[in-house]
Design a protein around this motif. Structure first.
Motif: not given
Length: 562
Positions: A503, A530, A532-533, A549-550, A552-553, A556-557
């Motif tokens: 990440a 997307a 990458r996510e 996915l949630r 993962a976001r 990343l954030s």
């Protein structure tokens, strides 16, 4: 910095090209997809050994090509080798045969030995894989790590020390050779002196034997020469008693001359004939005189042949021992004189060598003391800085320290034995790193040291393979942060299976495999947005669900905030 890596027929990778960007590049993919082939490919460019087994099945050969920039540290060496660069870019290539495993390497467009290529590319990139992790447990590598932290003064002291140590080795080798072979050298000295005395007594001259041989041949044919000379003289001058019936060429020319002169008195047209006969008479007279002189010389020194024979015998005694002819004998004498001068100075040279060894011993001892002091200073600073990094890597109680023990004898790297001691928990005495650190702890120690040491490695490329082995959760996040920090001034490529590490990457590459039922192939592509996510979600949960996915976001954030 590595700007491009092309791989062809290496392992499961048929043909692929990656373009690592500045900063942190993460390489992920499913197990068995061929992520490590990227590390293997770069390792081939850094001089690692190759085998036929790394060549893709069915292919004749594997080939790897890398493009490096920021080649200033090796520019001079590249110029010496004649390697070409294009706008500051260096192309390095290696080809491995599938049949024999043999390889060829090119550096800047020219063939180059693998060892030379490895030395140069090793200045531009470093791979930290499992083998390096194991090597960190060795005293040799631990000393190298400590020396790398010692700064410019320690580096200069070590360079000067190694130069003096190498000179001392050469001095000792020559001294031992001269002392050990003193008897043989004395015998050689006597033999050379005898030969030079023998040659000096004869005093041969260049080409003398050939000249004497020609003279001997002439004198040995003296009777024949005398008979021929007498016959020729008789033909020119006539009978010695003045017999008018045997006037010789001189008498006949004189008679012809008188007759023609009488003709010229009557007819002027005969005047040129008279002049010619006048000249002929002079030439015949001169030839007769010269021939008489030649004949007289043949009888001048009857003992000359005997002297020449004796001289040739003396020269032959030399050519039997020292050369095929007089010139070779003189050449042997010249070489023998130089060798004798060297041998005759043995005693003096031995004393000089002993004195030089004593001077070098003193100099090395002084430098070893200074190196020891600098290492002690570097050890304290490095241990403190690495300890802070380990605390951030969820090892708040970990302690690193360097045990620097003086050796009884000086070695090529000074007079110290360096050991890296480690303790993970309070109340536990530090012990040798390789003995007490687990795989995950060893990974974090290695990363902590690398982050601390890489502060001055501007533009260098660091490749980490499985640096996150044995860790997860918050520790993995901290590893990602440390790699990101390292990538602030260096290029970092990490092969990882942890989303927490990936990440933090500036560039994310995915190795994906496919199969036709018989052959498995892999390719490398960059993922963003997307895609990458989805890859981060797969790394976290194994599947790409809405929940994954949630998460993962969120990850990343969090990584973007540092």
């Amino acid at each position: 910095m590595l700007t491009s890596l092309r791989i062809s027929s290496l392992g499961v990778i048929g043909a692929s090209e990656i373009e690592p960007a500045p900063g942190l590049t993460a390489v992920t993919g499913e197990t068995g997809a061929g992520k490590t082939m990227i590390v293997t490919g770069l390792g081939l460019l850094l001089g690692e050994r190759a085998t036929a087994g790394i060549v893709r099945r069915g292919a004749d050969r594997a080939q790897v090509e890398g493009v490096f920039t920021g080649i200033g540290p090796v520019a001079d060496r590249l110029g010496e080798l004649g390697a070409e660069t294009d706008d500051g870019e260096l192309i390095v290539a290696r080809r491995v045969s599938g049949g024999t495993g043999r390889s060829r390497t090119w550096l800047g467009g020219i063939p180059a030995p693998l060892g030379v290529v490895g030395q140069i590319t090793g200045e531009l990139a470093t791979i930290h894989g499992q083998s390096e992790q194991v090597r960190l447990g060795t005293p040799e590598r631990q000393r190298e790590v400590l020396d790398a932290a010692g700064g410019a003064e320690l580096a200069q002291q070590l360079q000067d020390y190694r130069a003096a140590f190498e000179e001392r080795r050469r001095v000792i080798a020559e001294l031992d050779e001269r002392v050990r072979h003193a008897r043989e050298r004395a015998q050689e000295r006597d033999m050379l002196a005898f030969g030079l005395d023998e040659i000096s007594a004869v005093d041969p001259q260049p080409g003398e034997d050939a000249r004497l041989a020609a003279q001997a041949d002439r004198l040995q044919g003296l009777d024949d020469l005398r008979m021929l000379a007498e016959s020729a003289g008789h033909a020119l001058a006539g009978a010695a008693d003045g017999d008018t019936d045997d006037p010789g060429a001189l008498g006949l020319v004189g008679e012809a001359r008188r007759q023609v002169r009488r003709m010229a008195d009557t007819d002027t047209q005969a005047e040129p004939l008279a002049a010619q006969l006048d000249q002929l008479a002079v030439l015949v007279q001169e030839a007769a005189v010269d021939l008489a002189g030649y004949l007289a010389d043949l009888d001048a020194d009857p003992g000359q042949l005997e002297a020449i024979t004796a001289r040739r015998a003396a020269l032959a005694a030399l050519t039997r021992k020292y050369g095929a002819d007089a010139d070779e004998v003189l050449a042997w004498a010249a070489e023998a004189g130089e060798r004798l001068a060297d041998l005759s100075g043995d005693d003096e040279r031995i004393e000089q060598l002993r004195a030089r060894r004593a001077d070098l011993d003193a100099a090395l001892t002084a430098r070893a003391d200074r190196i020891h002091a600098l290492r002690a200073e570097a050890a304290a600073a490095l241990a403190e800085a690495a300890g802070a990094e380990l605390a951030a890597l969820a090892m708040p109680h970990a302690r690193l320290m360097f045990d620097i023990e003086r050796l009884p004898e000086l070695g090529p790297h000074g007079g110290d034995q360096v050991r890296l001691l480690f303790s993970a928990n309070p109340g536990t005495a530090p012990a040798p790193l390789a003995r007490v650190a687990s795989g995950g702890e060893l990974s974090r120690v290695r990363l902590a040291l690398e982050v601390v040491l890489a502060g001055g490695a501007q533009g260098h490329t660091f490749v980490f393979d499985e640096v996150d082995a044995g860790v997860g959760g918050q520790v993995a996040l901290e590893i990602g942060r440390r790699l990101k920090r390292l990538a602030a001034h260096s290029q970092v490529i990490v092969v990882t299976h942890l989303a927490q590490v990936a990440a933090f990457a500036d560039t994310h590459l995915v190795v994906a495999k496919s199969t036709d039922g018989q052959v498995t192939s892999s390719d490398v592509h960059r993922v963003e947005g997307a895609d990458r996510e989805a890859e981060i979600a797969r790394l976290m949960a194994g599947t790409v669900s809405d929940t994954a996915l949630r998460h993962a976001r969120e990850l990343l954030s969090q990584a973007a905030r540092g």
